[in-house]
Design an enzyme around this catalytic site. Structure first.
Site, PDB file in Angstrom:
ATOM      1  N   ASP A  92       0.860  -1.173   0.000  1.00 56.13           N
ATOM      2  CA  ASP A  92       0.000   0.000   0.000  1.00 56.13           C
ATOM      3  C   ASP A  92       0.903   1.232   0.000  1.00 56.13           C
ATOM      4  O   ASP A  92       2.002   1.207   0.541  1.00 56.13           O
ATOM      5  CB  ASP A  92      -0.878  -0.022   1.252  1.00 56.13           C
ATOM      6  CG  ASP A  92      -1.942   1.052   1.243  1.00 56.13           C
ATOM      7  OD1 ASP A  92      -1.938   1.893   0.329  1.00 56.13           O
ATOM      8  OD2 ASP A  92      -2.777   1.054   2.164  1.00 56.13           O
ATOM      9  N   ASP A 271      -7.918  -7.453   0.734  1.00 57.10           N
ATOM     10  CA  ASP A 271      -7.098  -7.570   1.934  1.00 57.10           C
ATOM     11  C   ASP A 271      -7.846  -6.961   3.097  1.00 57.10           C
ATOM     12  O   ASP A 271      -8.731  -6.131   2.918  1.00 57.10           O
ATOM     13  CB  ASP A 271      -5.767  -6.838   1.755  1.00 57.10           C
ATOM     14  CG  ASP A 271      -5.937  -5.328   1.905  1.00 57.10           C
ATOM     15  OD1 ASP A 271      -5.557  -4.790   2.963  1.00 57.10           O
ATOM     16  OD2 ASP A 271      -6.467  -4.681   0.980  1.00 57.10           O
TER      17      ASP A 271
END
Length: 376
Positions: A92, A271
Site C-alpha cells: 500500500d 485484503d
C-alpha cells in the site's frame, strides 16, 4: 505482471484468473494477509506459506519507511530478502495511514505532510517519493498515492479530494514509467479509483484510471463508514468501467460476507486486518458462522475448532482449550486464532474460485452468506 482469465459465470460477474509475477503466480479471487511491518502479526512465515497457503501478502509503505527505513531494506536486498518471504508482495502507498493522522497531517498539491506516530518527526509523501520508496521495498505490486476521504464526506469535499488524487496519479505514473526496479525484476503499479459514495465521481475516476493502461487497478475509499449496500453499489458502478482483462483490487475489505459479495461483483483481490485483529480478540470465523471464544458455552466443548479445517490448529486444538487460553490471556490463544482465521479466509476464496470454475458460484455464495451471518 500478467493476468489471465480462466473462468466466468453467466449469472454473476465473478471471475477466476491467474496473476503472474516475478515471485510466482496468484490464483484469483484471492485474499491477501496484511503484513504491515513486513510480518503478519502472530504468524510465522512457514505457517503462512505451508499451512495457511497464502499466495501473496501486503506490506505498508508508511510503516516500512518509518522503520526499519528504506536504507536498511535496500542493504538487505528488498523486503523479500529481509523477511524471508519468497512469494509475491503488494505494498500500500501509505496514503490511508497518513490520512488517518487527521490532526497531524496537511494535504497540498505537492503531497502529504505528516508527523510520525512514533516520534512526532515531520515528513512529506509526494507521489514521486512514494514510487521511490516502493522501489526500495521491492514489492511486486505498488500502489499509487491517493487521498481516502471518509465515507460520509460531503460532495464538495469528495470532488476536491478526487481532483487531488487525479493530479497525484499523473505525477506518480510519470515517476513509475521513468524508473526501474532495483532488484532485477519488474514491478506493477496500480492506480486507485476514488470518489467516495457518489456514482458520478466514481465513474469519472474509473474512466480516468482505466486510461492509464496499468497492469491492474484498485478500488479505494470503501468500508470507511458507508453502509455495506452502498459499498456494493459503488463496486458495481466502478467495475462496469474498469478493464475486464485486468485484475481489480478492492482495498481493505473485509468480512467474509463482504468478500463473497465483492467477488460476485467482479473483484479479484482483497485484503483486510480483520482475520488477525478479530482473532486476537477471540473472534473466530467458520463456514457456519462466527464464534466468540470467550463465551462460557465453549468451556467444556472438547470438539476440534474445525474438524475438517484446512490448517493444523483447527484439528489439534479443542474449543475448550482455546477458550481456556483466551481467559488465561495466553499469547498462544492469539496465535491459534490468527492462523485459524487466515486459513479460513484462504479456504473461502479457494472455494469461491472452485465454484466459479464449476459454474455454480452464485447459488453457492447465496447459501454461504446465509450461514456466515450466524453467531454460534
Amino acid at each position: 505482471m500478467d493476468f489471465k482469465l480462466i473462468a466466468t459465470n453467466r449469472d454473476s460477474a465473478a471471475r477466476a484468473g491467474i496473476i503472474s509475477t516475478a515471485h510466482g503466480d496468484v490464483l484469483t479471487p484471492i485474499f491477501m494477509p496484511v503484513g504491515t511491518l513486513g510480518s503478519v502479526k502472530g504468524v510465522h512465515t512457514r505457517e503462512l506459506r505451508d499451512d495457511i497457503k497464502a499466495q501473496i501478502i501486503l506490506g505498508n509503505t508508511y510503516h516500512l519507511y518509518l522503520r526499519p527505513g528504506t536504507n536498511i531494506l535496500e542493504r538487505a536486498g528488498g523486503l523479500h530478502r529481509f523477511n524471508g518471504w519468497d512469494r509475491p508482495i503488494l505494498t500500500d502507498s501509505g496514503g490511508f495511514q497518513v490520512f488517518s493522522l487527521s490532526a497531524n497531517r496537511k494535504l497540498t498539491d505537492e503531497g502529504a505532510f505528516f508527523r510520525s506516530h512514533i516520534d512526532g518527526s515531520k515528513h512529506l509523501f509526494t507521489p514521486e517519493k512514494v514510487v521511490d520508496l516502493q522501489r526500495s521495498i521491492g514489492s511486486d505490486i505498488m500502489m499509487a498515492l491517493d487521498e481516502c476521504p471518509p465515507g460520509t464526506s460531503e460532495y464538495a469535499y469528495a470532488r476536491k479530494s478526487l481532483d487531488l488524487t487525479k493530479r497525484w496519479l499523473e505525477r506518480g505514473w510519470r515517476r513509475y514509467t521513468d524508473t526501474e526496479g532495483l532488484y532485477g525484476y519488474s514491478q506493477a503499479y496500480f492506480p486507485i479509483v476514488q470518489g467516495c459514495t457518489y456514482p458520478d465521481l466514481r465513474r469519472e475516476s474509473a474512466r480516468f484510471v482505466a486510461d492509464f493502461g496499468a497492469d491492474g487497478n484498485a478500488i479505494g475509499g470503501l468500508a470507511v463508514g458507508e453502509p455495506a449496500e452502498v459499498m456494493y453499489q459503488m463496486i458495481e458502478v466502478v467495475n462496469e468501467i474498469l478493464p475486464h482483462h485486468k485484475p481489480r483490487y478492492l482495498m481493505g475489505v473485509g468480512t467474509p460476507i463482504n468478500i463473497l459479495e465483492a467477488i460476485d461483483r467482479g473483484v479479484d483481490m482483497m485484503d483486510c486486518v480483520m482475520p488477525t485483529r478479530n482473532g486476537r480478540n477471540g473472534m473466530l470465523f467458520t463456514p457456519e458462522g462466527t464464534m466468540n471464544m470467550r463465551n462460557l458455552k465453549w468451556a467444556d466443548d472438547f470438539s476440534p475448532i474445525w474438524e475438517d479445517g484446512p490448517v493444523y490448529v483447527d484439528r489439534v486444538y479443542s474449543k475448550a482449550y482455546l477458550r481456556h487460553l483466551f481467559i488465561s490471556q495466553e499469547l498462544l490463544a492469539m496465535q491459534i486464532a490468527s492462523i485459524h482465521n487466515l486459513g479460513f479466509y484462504l479456504w473461502l476464496v479457494g472455494q469461491a474460485r472452485a465454484h466459479i470454475i464449476a459454474g455454480d458460484f452464485h447459488d453457492w455464495k447465496t447459501m454461504m452468506v446465509e450461514k456466515l451471518g450466524r453467531r454460534l
